[in-house]
Scaffold this motif. Structure first.
Motif, PDB file in Angstrom:
ATOM      1  N   THR A  23      83.198  58.581  56.489  1.00 43.06           N
ATOM      2  CA  THR A  23      83.802  57.582  55.605  1.00 43.06           C
ATOM      3  C   THR A  23      82.730  56.931  54.733  1.00 43.06           C
ATOM      4  OG1 THR A  23      85.589  57.130  57.156  1.00 43.06           O
ATOM      5  CG2 THR A  23      85.093  55.400  55.566  1.00 43.06           C
ATOM      6  N   GLU A  44      75.794  66.948  57.271  1.00 42.29           N
ATOM      7  CA  GLU A  44      76.976  66.726  58.114  1.00 42.29           C
ATOM      8  C   GLU A  44      76.985  67.744  59.260  1.00 42.29           C
ATOM      9  OE1 GLU A  44      79.494  64.582  58.709  1.00 42.29           O
ATOM     10  OE2 GLU A  44      80.150  66.050  60.191  1.00 42.29           O
ATOM     11  N   SER A 104      96.367  54.111  58.327  1.00 42.33           N
ATOM     12  CA  SER A 104      96.777  52.725  58.059  1.00 42.33           C
ATOM     13  C   SER A 104      95.574  52.012  57.454  1.00 42.33           C
ATOM     14  CB  SER A 104      97.144  52.004  59.364  1.00 42.33           C
ATOM     15  OG  SER A 104      98.157  52.701  60.017  1.00 42.33           O
ATOM     16  N   THR A 485      89.655  49.724  60.675  1.00 47.26           N
ATOM     17  CA  THR A 485      88.281  49.606  60.154  1.00 47.26           C
ATOM     18  C   THR A 485      87.920  50.516  58.984  1.00 47.26           C
ATOM     19  OG1 THR A 485      87.726  50.917  62.096  1.00 47.26           O
ATOM     20  CG2 THR A 485      87.119  48.587  62.140  1.00 47.26           C
ATOM     21  N   ASN A 486      88.777  51.460  58.609  1.00 48.25           N
ATOM     22  CA  ASN A 486      88.351  52.413  57.581  1.00 48.25           C
ATOM     23  C   ASN A 486      88.089  51.741  56.225  1.00 48.25           C
ATOM     24  OD1 ASN A 486      87.933  55.337  57.068  1.00 48.25           O
ATOM     25  ND2 ASN A 486      89.441  54.952  55.476  1.00 48.25           N
TER      26      ASN A 486
HETATM   27  C1  FAD Z   1      91.743  58.971  65.920  1.00 50.57           C
HETATM   28  C2  FAD Z   1      91.345  57.872  64.971  1.00 50.57           C
HETATM   29  C3  FAD Z   1      92.315  57.163  64.294  1.00 50.57           C
HETATM   30  C4  FAD Z   1      91.949  56.129  63.430  1.00 50.57           C
HETATM   31  N1  FAD Z   1      92.916  55.511  62.703  1.00 50.57           N
HETATM   32  C5  FAD Z   1      92.552  54.609  61.764  1.00 50.57           C
HETATM   33  C6  FAD Z   1      93.520  54.062  60.892  1.00 50.57           C
HETATM   34  O1  FAD Z   1      94.706  54.384  60.939  1.00 50.57           O
HETATM   35  N2  FAD Z   1      93.104  53.162  59.968  1.00 50.57           N
HETATM   36  C7  FAD Z   1      91.789  52.772  59.879  1.00 50.57           C
HETATM   37  O2  FAD Z   1      91.478  51.928  59.023  1.00 50.57           O
HETATM   38  N3  FAD Z   1      90.855  53.283  60.694  1.00 50.57           N
HETATM   39  C8  FAD Z   1      91.195  54.217  61.603  1.00 50.57           C
HETATM   40  N4  FAD Z   1      90.238  54.786  62.385  1.00 50.57           N
HETATM   41  C9  FAD Z   1      88.848  54.284  62.274  1.00 50.57           C
HETATM   42  C10 FAD Z   1      88.134  54.719  60.988  1.00 50.57           C
HETATM   43  O3  FAD Z   1      88.462  56.035  60.654  1.00 50.57           O
HETATM   44  C11 FAD Z   1      86.622  54.533  61.212  1.00 50.57           C
HETATM   45  O4  FAD Z   1      86.364  53.157  61.427  1.00 50.57           O
HETATM   46  C12 FAD Z   1      85.760  55.000  60.056  1.00 50.57           C
HETATM   47  O5  FAD Z   1      86.050  56.330  59.729  1.00 50.57           O
HETATM   48  C13 FAD Z   1      84.276  54.867  60.427  1.00 50.57           C
HETATM   49  O6  FAD Z   1      83.489  55.356  59.363  1.00 50.57           O
HETATM   50  P1  FAD Z   1      81.947  55.698  59.568  1.00 50.57           P
HETATM   51  O7  FAD Z   1      81.431  56.145  58.259  1.00 50.57           O
HETATM   52  O8  FAD Z   1      81.284  54.564  60.244  1.00 50.57           O
HETATM   53  O9  FAD Z   1      81.905  56.892  60.620  1.00 50.57           O
HETATM   54  P2  FAD Z   1      82.569  58.375  60.554  1.00 50.57           P
HETATM   55  O10 FAD Z   1      83.675  58.415  59.573  1.00 50.57           O
HETATM   56  O11 FAD Z   1      82.839  58.707  61.960  1.00 50.57           O
HETATM   57  O12 FAD Z   1      81.393  59.258  59.969  1.00 50.57           O
HETATM   58  C14 FAD Z   1      80.269  59.649  60.699  1.00 50.57           C
HETATM   59  C15 FAD Z   1      79.901  61.059  60.256  1.00 50.57           C
HETATM   60  O13 FAD Z   1      78.583  61.356  60.683  1.00 50.57           O
HETATM   61  C16 FAD Z   1      78.558  62.660  61.252  1.00 50.57           C
HETATM   62  N5  FAD Z   1      77.453  62.660  62.214  1.00 50.57           N
HETATM   63  C17 FAD Z   1      77.311  61.870  63.300  1.00 50.57           C
HETATM   64  N6  FAD Z   1      76.171  62.166  63.943  1.00 50.57           N
HETATM   65  C18 FAD Z   1      75.567  63.165  63.249  1.00 50.57           C
HETATM   66  C19 FAD Z   1      74.366  63.919  63.423  1.00 50.57           C
HETATM   67  N7  FAD Z   1      73.530  63.704  64.456  1.00 50.57           N
HETATM   68  N8  FAD Z   1      74.071  64.884  62.510  1.00 50.57           N
HETATM   69  C20 FAD Z   1      74.900  65.101  61.443  1.00 50.57           C
HETATM   70  N9  FAD Z   1      76.054  64.441  61.238  1.00 50.57           N
HETATM   71  C21 FAD Z   1      76.385  63.483  62.138  1.00 50.57           C
HETATM   72  C22 FAD Z   1      79.936  62.813  61.859  1.00 50.57           C
HETATM   73  O14 FAD Z   1      80.278  64.161  62.078  1.00 50.57           O
HETATM   74  C23 FAD Z   1      80.821  62.125  60.839  1.00 50.57           C
HETATM   75  O15 FAD Z   1      81.235  63.005  59.826  1.00 50.57           O
HETATM   76  C24 FAD Z   1      90.566  55.801  63.262  1.00 50.57           C
HETATM   77  C25 FAD Z   1      89.589  56.521  63.946  1.00 50.57           C
HETATM   78  C26 FAD Z   1      89.962  57.553  64.790  1.00 50.57           C
HETATM   79  C27 FAD Z   1      88.902  58.323  65.512  1.00 50.57           C
END
Ligand code: FAD
Length: 501
Positions: A23, A44, A104, A485-486
């Motif tokens: 995200t 990634e 959501s 949190t998205n």
């Molecule tokens: C099942 C589920 C349902 C959800 N439903 C909702 C919803 O309805 N509405 C909402 O607002 N939020 C929802 N969320 C939460 C929301 O999607 C997250 O809060 C948000 O995506 C977090 O973003 P981020 O960038 O912090 O992490 P992420 O989106 O998890 O991105 C991290 C990325 O880093 C990569 N990565 C990690 N470690 C490494 C490594 N060592 N080497 C290379 N790549 C790596 C991962 O593969 C991933 O692509 C949901 C989450 C889940 C799991």
């Protein structure tokens, strides 16, 4: 963009390396390409299926109606506080969790964001949220689109004095219920890769390196010189002037710890040479804890859902209620998010309530320097000494017991699927047994001024003590907002990337 399927050069160089293409990573990459002349590499661990128009995305990741599990990292909560392990779903694919989440998109309560120490005004925050929602193509489910179950659940909330509102996208909203804002144009889960990367994919300064696991960073004093990646059987060296970790609430602290950035004593015990002693890395882990009641669908509801499903997909979740527990802080501290799932043996109706202001804190720690080894993750759900999280959820369950007995829902529900759902007890053991989480982990690389007090990054996202290392993702959120949190993560990434450039 260069193809991610070229024969891999074992040495890559870019001005900026973004480690994690989820995200936040997609937002940061796109904005750097759009607003600077820098070259950007996104690394990634999972696959990059290319642009939406390329047609290579697996259908289950596109279909927003249900939550897919095909690209899961396989994390588990140790479950020490609940006496049972819990799966902690996380997506390993470009777009990260936005590529498999529930879609959501709520904004929560404005004051929560002013506790983070960032210099954003109410007006800036409102505009960041609105711009982020527009980019994610957020719309609102119409009443016509609600499944019979979702319409009945909303009606039951209204009967129970949770009024109908349309303020889930308003930072000043209050108690109420309504169809959720959702990022699914034409039923497609519009992940952050589509929203942010697709418009810049043809730009040669952007390169996405997929199927590449970031092992660790190598530091020279306060300067990160390179990252070591594992791609297939090969070791790849990535050199850059700036490194931005976007691995999410579990992935980013893992990368820091493997690089010797974290609690020095813990690192030494694992044979990892400490580079920056930051006791807060991996600590302050929290999420919205949930408790759920579960019922089989009654015959009437099965017929209604079958009829509805003849012409369109049946979304699992569509309606959210905001409520306040007896001791909860104003204006609300609970989300009610009823959903249905279609199991091989019939429809299940699930009634989870989430505590939006959790006080319990857990931690993530490594067991090995090996990047393939899973860390120990212990959220310590429902362990705050005052018992506030349990008390809030108990009140939420009491609300649900009224909803499921109401004339709007009772005729649609079949048998309760476990003893706790049958009620009437809401004792602590029952609450713990019926508890889960909302998939919103945050806090493991928290923003703050004082590393000795657990802060990992400053208000620009820069890792304390480093010259050229930032973290931008859910892990830097020091206190979770009362929101899914998205969208907050997108808005936060938008804010931090502006500070960075
Ligand atoms: C099942 C589920 C349902 C959800 N439903 C909702 C919803 O309805 N509405 C909402 O607002 N939020 C929802 N969320 C939460 C929301 O999607 C997250 O809060 C948000 O995506 C977090 O973003 P981020 O960038 O912090 O992490 P992420 O989106 O998890 O991105 C991290 C990325 O880093 C990569 N990565 C990690 N470690 C490494 C490594 N060592 N080497 C290379 N790549 C790596 C991962 O593969 C991933 O692509 C949901 C989450 C889940 C799991």
């Amino acid at each position: 963009m260069q193809s991610t399927h070229d024969a891999m050069n074992p040495r890559i160089r870019a001005d900026v390396a973004i480690l994690g293409g989820g995200t936040a990573g997609a937002v940061v990459a796109a904005r750097l390409v759009e607003t600077t002349s820098l070259s950007v590499v996104v690394v990634e661990a999972g696959p990059d299926y290319g642009p939406f128009d390329g047609g290579r995305w697996p259908p289950e990741l596109l279909d927003s109606a249900t939550l897919p599990d095909t690209h899961d990292w396989g994390y588990q909560d140790a479950g020490l506080s609940l006496r049972r392990p819990l799966p902690l779903e996380r997506a390993r694919v470009i777009g990260g969790c936005s590529s498999h989440n529930g879609c959501s998109q709520t904004v929560g309560y404005g004051a929560d964001y002013h506790r983070w120490g960032l210099s954003w005004s109410d007006a800036q925050l409102t505009s960041l949220m609105a711009d982020s929602a527009a980019r994610l193509r957020v719309r609102r489910y119409t009443d016509d689109e609600l499944t019979p179950f979702q319409a009945a659940a909303m009606e039951a909330m209204i009967l129970s004095e949770i009024p109908r509102t349309d303020d889930l996208d308003d930072l000043h909203g209050g108690v109420g219920c309504g169809p959720s804002p959702v990022n699914n144009p034409d039923g497609v889960r519009w992940n952050s890769a589509f929203a942010f990367l697709d418009p810049v994919r043809s730009e040669p300064r952007l390169r996405v390196v997929d199927h590449a696991l970031v092992d660790r960073l190598e530091l020279d004093g306060p300067v990160v010189r390179r990252a070591r990646l594992r791609r297939g059987g090969e070791q790849v060296i990535l050199e850059a002037d700036r490194f931005i970790l976007c691995g999410g609430a579990y992935g980013s602290p893992e990368m820091l710890l493997r690089s010797g950035i974290g609690p020095a004593d813990d690192l030494k015990a694992l044979g990892i040479a400490p580079r920056l002693d930051l006791p807060g890395v991996g600590r302050n882990l929290h999420d919205h804890p949930t408790v759920e009641l579960r019922f089989a669908a009654g015959d009437r509801l099965v017929r209604q859902l079958t009829d509805y499903g003849r012409t369109r997909a049946v979304p699992d979740e569509q309606v959210i209620g905001k409520a306040r527990s007896g001791s909860g802080s104003a204006p609300y501290d609970l989300h009610l998010l009823p959903w249905t799932s279609s199991e091989p043996d019939g429809w299940t109706c699930v009634f989870p309530v989430a505590c939006l202001t959790p006080r319990s804190r857990g931690a993530l720690r490594l067991v090995s320097a090996d990047p393939q080894a899973k860390p120990v993750i212990d959220h310590r759900y429902l362990t705050d000494p005052e018992g506030a999280d349990l008390a809030a959820l108990r009140d939420g369950v009491d609300i649900y017991r009224r909803l499921v007995a109401s004339p709007a829902l009772a005729p649609l529900l079949g048998r309760p699927l476990d003893e706790f759902s049958a009620g009437p007890s809401t004792d602590d053991a029952g609450l713990r047994a019926a508890s889960a989480h909302y998939w919103h982990p945050v806090g493991t690389c928290a923003i703050g001024p004082d590393p000795a007090a657990g802060a990992v990054v400053d208000t620009t996202g820069r890792v304390h003590g480093s010259d050229n290392l930032w973290v931008v993702d859910a892990s830097v959120i020091p206190v979770i907002p009362r929101a899914t949190t998205n969208l907050p993560v997108v808005a936060l990434a938008e804010h931090l990337v502006r500070v960075l450039t």
